[in-house]
Design an enzyme around this catalytic site. Structure first.
Site, mmCIF file in Angstrom:
data_model
loop_
_atom_site.group_PDB
_atom_site.id
_atom_site.type_symbol
_atom_site.label_atom_id
_atom_site.label_comp_id
_atom_site.label_asym_id
_atom_site.label_seq_id
_atom_site.Cartn_x
_atom_site.Cartn_y
_atom_site.Cartn_z
ATOM 1 N N ILE A 1 49.386 41.228 29.829
ATOM 2 C CA ILE A 1 49.692 40.320 31.065
ATOM 3 C C ILE A 1 48.923 40.058 31.730
ATOM 4 C CG2 ILE A 1 49.329 42.401 32.763
ATOM 5 C CD1 ILE A 1 51.480 43.662 31.208
ATOM 6 N N LYS B 1 40.178 54.668 39.924
ATOM 7 C CA LYS B 1 38.709 53.970 40.785
ATOM 8 C C LYS B 1 40.757 53.140 41.569
ATOM 9 C CE LYS B 1 38.637 49.534 39.322
ATOM 10 N NZ LYS B 1 38.584 48.746 39.852
ATOM 11 N N ASN B 2 41.580 52.838 40.262
ATOM 12 C CA ASN B 2 42.724 52.419 40.781
ATOM 13 C C ASN B 2 43.283 52.727 42.018
ATOM 14 O OD1 ASN B 2 41.887 50.013 39.548
ATOM 15 N ND2 ASN B 2 43.153 49.962 37.730
ATOM 16 N N ARG C 1 30.811 48.028 38.766
ATOM 17 C CA ARG C 1 32.371 48.645 39.030
ATOM 18 C C ARG C 1 33.535 49.819 39.301
ATOM 19 N NH1 ARG C 1 35.222 43.419 39.137
ATOM 20 N NH2 ARG C 1 37.087 45.361 39.917
ATOM 21 N N ARG D 1 38.768 42.236 44.925
ATOM 22 C CA ARG D 1 40.157 41.753 44.998
ATOM 23 C C ARG D 1 41.615 43.079 45.615
ATOM 24 N NH1 ARG D 1 43.052 37.743 41.941
ATOM 25 N NH2 ARG D 1 45.387 39.071 42.783
ATOM 26 N N CYS E 1 40.107 35.468 39.611
ATOM 27 C CA CYS E 1 39.066 35.747 38.871
ATOM 28 C C CYS E 1 38.897 35.609 37.942
ATOM 29 C CB CYS E 1 39.770 36.940 38.781
ATOM 30 S SG CYS E 1 41.195 37.874 37.902
ATOM 31 N N ASP F 1 44.044 47.704 30.526
ATOM 32 C CA ASP F 1 42.998 47.843 31.087
ATOM 33 C C ASP F 1 42.172 48.300 29.569
ATOM 34 O OD1 ASP F 1 42.933 46.711 32.964
ATOM 35 O OD2 ASP F 1 43.290 48.515 34.408
ATOM 36 N N ARG G 1 45.456 34.891 38.252
ATOM 37 C CA ARG G 1 46.053 36.538 39.602
ATOM 38 C C ARG G 1 46.424 36.424 41.195
ATOM 39 N NH1 ARG G 1 41.874 41.249 38.351
ATOM 40 N NH2 ARG G 1 43.986 42.776 39.291
ATOM 41 N N PRO G 2 47.805 35.162 41.573
ATOM 42 C CA PRO G 2 48.692 35.233 42.454
ATOM 43 C C PRO G 2 48.488 36.367 43.323
ATOM 44 C CG PRO G 2 49.928 34.934 40.840
ATOM 45 C CD PRO G 2 48.637 34.498 39.882
ATOM 46 N N VAL G 3 48.911 36.601 44.664
ATOM 47 C CA VAL G 3 48.944 37.391 45.277
ATOM 48 C C VAL G 3 51.661 36.964 45.830
ATOM 49 C CG1 VAL G 3 47.479 38.862 45.901
ATOM 50 C CG2 VAL G 3 47.629 36.491 47.285
ATOM 51 N N ASP G 4 51.922 36.000 45.184
ATOM 52 C CA ASP G 4 52.889 36.447 45.942
ATOM 53 C C ASP G 4 53.914 36.602 45.795
ATOM 54 O OD1 ASP G 4 52.904 35.558 42.822
ATOM 55 O OD2 ASP G 4 54.334 34.416 42.925
ATOM 56 N N LEU G 5 54.704 38.011 45.163
ATOM 57 C CA LEU G 5 55.357 39.128 44.722
ATOM 58 C C LEU G 5 54.285 40.042 46.184
ATOM 59 C CD1 LEU G 5 55.619 40.087 41.020
ATOM 60 C CD2 LEU G 5 56.596 38.493 42.800
HETATM 61 C C1 UD1 Z 1 45.941 46.187 38.070
HETATM 62 C C2 UD1 Z 1 44.752 47.148 38.002
HETATM 63 C C3 UD1 Z 1 44.173 46.279 37.075
HETATM 64 C C4 UD1 Z 1 45.784 46.590 35.790
HETATM 65 C C5 UD1 Z 1 46.686 45.192 36.516
HETATM 66 C C6 UD1 Z 1 47.519 45.920 35.456
HETATM 67 C C7 UD1 Z 1 44.172 47.854 40.441
HETATM 68 C C8 UD1 Z 1 42.316 47.640 41.373
HETATM 69 N N1 UD1 Z 1 44.072 46.826 39.378
HETATM 70 O O1 UD1 Z 1 45.857 45.030 39.424
HETATM 71 O O2 UD1 Z 1 43.137 47.177 36.926
HETATM 72 O O3 UD1 Z 1 44.423 45.395 34.688
HETATM 73 O O4 UD1 Z 1 47.143 46.291 37.238
HETATM 74 O O5 UD1 Z 1 48.050 47.251 35.186
HETATM 75 O O6 UD1 Z 1 44.919 48.867 40.782
HETATM 76 N N2 UD1 Z 1 50.861 38.790 39.225
HETATM 77 C C9 UD1 Z 1 51.891 37.499 40.211
HETATM 78 N N3 UD1 Z 1 51.858 37.554 41.383
HETATM 79 C C10 UD1 Z 1 51.319 39.058 42.258
HETATM 80 C C11 UD1 Z 1 51.039 39.508 41.746
HETATM 81 C C12 UD1 Z 1 50.851 39.883 40.071
HETATM 82 O O7 UD1 Z 1 52.585 36.519 39.650
HETATM 83 O O8 UD1 Z 1 52.201 38.618 43.226
HETATM 84 C C13 UD1 Z 1 50.744 39.004 37.991
HETATM 85 C C14 UD1 Z 1 49.544 38.886 37.740
HETATM 86 O O9 UD1 Z 1 49.097 37.543 37.988
HETATM 87 C C15 UD1 Z 1 49.176 39.784 36.395
HETATM 88 C C16 UD1 Z 1 50.662 40.497 36.830
HETATM 89 O O10 UD1 Z 1 51.767 39.594 37.091
HETATM 90 O O11 UD1 Z 1 50.036 38.084 35.130
HETATM 91 C C17 UD1 Z 1 50.824 41.709 36.402
HETATM 92 O O12 UD1 Z 1 49.378 41.670 37.490
HETATM 93 P P1 UD1 Z 1 49.740 43.287 38.477
HETATM 94 O O13 UD1 Z 1 50.533 44.393 37.780
HETATM 95 O O14 UD1 Z 1 50.246 42.885 39.897
HETATM 96 O O15 UD1 Z 1 47.694 43.589 38.304
HETATM 97 P P2 UD1 Z 1 46.691 43.702 40.170
HETATM 98 O O16 UD1 Z 1 47.806 45.304 40.634
HETATM 99 O O17 UD1 Z 1 46.059 43.023 40.226
#
Ligand code: UD1
Length: 428
Positions: free
Chosen positions: A332, A22-23, A402, A96, A120, A310, A125-129
């Site tokens: 994580i 899926k991912n 899902r 997301r 969520c 996961d 789960r921010p998207v700053d990066l």
């Molecule tokens: C992806 C997977 C999810 C899995 C996760 C970790 C998909 C659709 N989902 O989620 O199933 O559990 O990897 O293996 O592929 N973070 C920040 N800022 C950012 C991005 C992330 O602080 O901009 C933090 C997140 O809140 C979290 C950590 O970084 O604590 C890791 O998240 P990330 O690896 O980005 O997970 P996803 O890509 O959202």
């Protein structure tokens, strides 16, 4: 809302074909926006999340054609031109990963307006990066009323991007944008998950120049345009690990095909430590447990190749019946133990303290009504129910739909007593 009912106590014996990941699938679908030619994806899982992203891509100008064959689904995605660069809140909120269309839209159309995904169930789960990576590539980013407005009218340009910690989504996002940027991009501190490798393979087949995917440093040399390609989606490692744990929990012998053992090695090592037998084969693996109580072992989640977050809920389910005390550490996500109180309803002895859960193995689990809270937590409850005495009903299984393709069918084929109770109350 559908429910799943499971009568515990049956051993699992048989074979399960693992679906495409899926991912991976959802990022590959987003990648198809980068070209005007058809991208043909095979080994596609048919899931609520992929259907959902298909609908969003349809709004952006993608024609999505799905066919099903004996070896999984095929989806052909063609975007002759981008008709809209807007991904609205009502769509991004529901999944997301829809946010990942931002990079491809920006790279191909020079602009995008994509809703912020919001929090969520498993944390903020921010998207700053993601945004920092796109800014480094030359995008102008503004946040306004819950939307990201991104612009790169003269195109993106290569950059050095250093991730301060591992993010799968941000690494993928940087890749999706950098392939069409002018010049070289170097990502350091990149995620090494198999889904990154899969995305890089597909992009490479489309004509991108990428080196080092699967390591912490990825080099991308931007190209002017990408073409269509055919790509088989990599096996789902989370589904693989989940059924491996289901077999361990219920006892019996299950062969998992159309997958690879190496992608869940950190889990297999822990399962063997706990007393489960694993045979690693060329096109999959076999998991066996015949009688005997499992031993409690400790796990800590980490980015790949570490123990996958996961698979944490499913592993915790296994530990509820192990001999001794297991400590499960989650590093994580900050709020990822919501399955613990639900497992306790089945009789598990779990004490959560911050990012750590202590699981003291009990002799038996007893069936009870429980509620799914997120995708992976819900399948953890299914695993526990396979070994609980009586019939457990798991509510809110839309979470399961899902990410797990035909779960009841796959488990039933191995002898599990699983049935779906649909909305109207009748069994399907
Ligand atoms: C992806 C997977 C999810 C899995 C996760 C970790 C998909 C659709 N989902 O989620 O199933 O559990 O990897 O293996 O592929 N973070 C920040 N800022 C950012 C991005 C992330 O602080 O901009 C933090 C997140 O809140 C979290 C950590 O970084 O604590 C890791 O998240 P990330 O690896 O980005 O997970 P996803 O890509 O959202």
């Amino acid at each position: 809302m559908d429910k799943i009912a499971i009568v515990g106590g049956e051993r699992l014996v048989g074979e399960i074909r693992i679906s495409g990941a899926k991912n991976s699938a959802i990022k590959l679908m987003a990648a198809s926006l980068l070209t005007d030619e058809p991208v043909r994806l095979t080994n596609m899982p048919r899931l609520a999340d992929t259907r959902f992203l298909g609908r969003l891509l349809g709004r952006l100008g993608t024609e999505v054609v799905e066919t099903d064959g004996p070896n999984g689904g095929q989806t052909i995605l063609t975007t002759p031109e981008i008709l809209s660069t807007i991904a609205p809140y009502d769509l991004v909120r529901q999944m997301r990963a829809s946010f990942n269309v931002l990079g491809p839209l920006l790279a191909r159309a020079g602009q995008a307006k994509v809703s912020l995904p919001g929090g969520c169930a498993i944390g903020a789960r921010p998207v700053d990066l993601h945004l920092q990576a796109l800014e480094a590539l030359g995008a102008r980013i503004e946040l306004n009323e819950g939307y990201v407005y991104a612009q790169a009218p003269r195109g993106l340009r290569g950059a050095r991007i250093e991730f301060p910690f591992v993010s799968v989504g941000a690494t993928e996002h940087a890749l999706l944008a950098a392939v069409l940027a002018r010049g070289e991009t170097v990502l350091t501190g990149a995620a090494r998950e198999p889904e990154i490798v899969d995305l890089a393979l597909c992009l490479t087949a489309m004509g991108a120049r990428i080196e080092g995917a699967g390591s912490a440093t990825i080099r991308i040399v931007g190209v002017e345009r990408l073409s269509g390609a055919t790509h088989a989606v990599a096996p789902d490692r989370i589904e693989t690990g989940t059924y491996a744990l289901a077999a361990a929990m219920a006892g019996g012998e299950v062969r998992l095909t159309n997958t690879r053992a190496d992608i869940i090695e950190s889990l297999l090592v822990k399962m063997e430590e706990a007393g489960v037998e694993v045979d690693r084969g060329a096109d999959g693996l076999t998991v066996r447990r015949n009688g005997g109580r499992l031993k409690a072992v400790e796990v800590t989640t980490d980015p790949y190749p570490g123990f996958a977050t996961d698979l944490q809920a499913q592993f915790m389910a296994l530990m509820t019946l192990a001999d001794g005390e297991s400590v499960v550490r989650e590093t994580i996500f900050e709020n990822r133990f919501m399955h613990a109180p639900e497992l306790a309803r089945l009789g598990a002895d779990i004490v959560v303290n911050g990012g750590e859960a202590r699981v003291r193995g009990v002799a038996n689990l007893e069936a009870a009504p429980v509620m799914a809270t997120d995708l992976r937590a819900s399948v953890g409850l299914v695993i526990a129910a396979l070994a609980a005495r009586g019939e457990t009903v798991v509510d809110r299984v839309y979470h399961l739909d899902r990410g797990f393709e035909r779960l009841e069918e796959k488990l039933s084929a191995c002898g599990a007593r699983v049935r779906r109770i649909s909305d109207a109350g009748e069994e399907a």
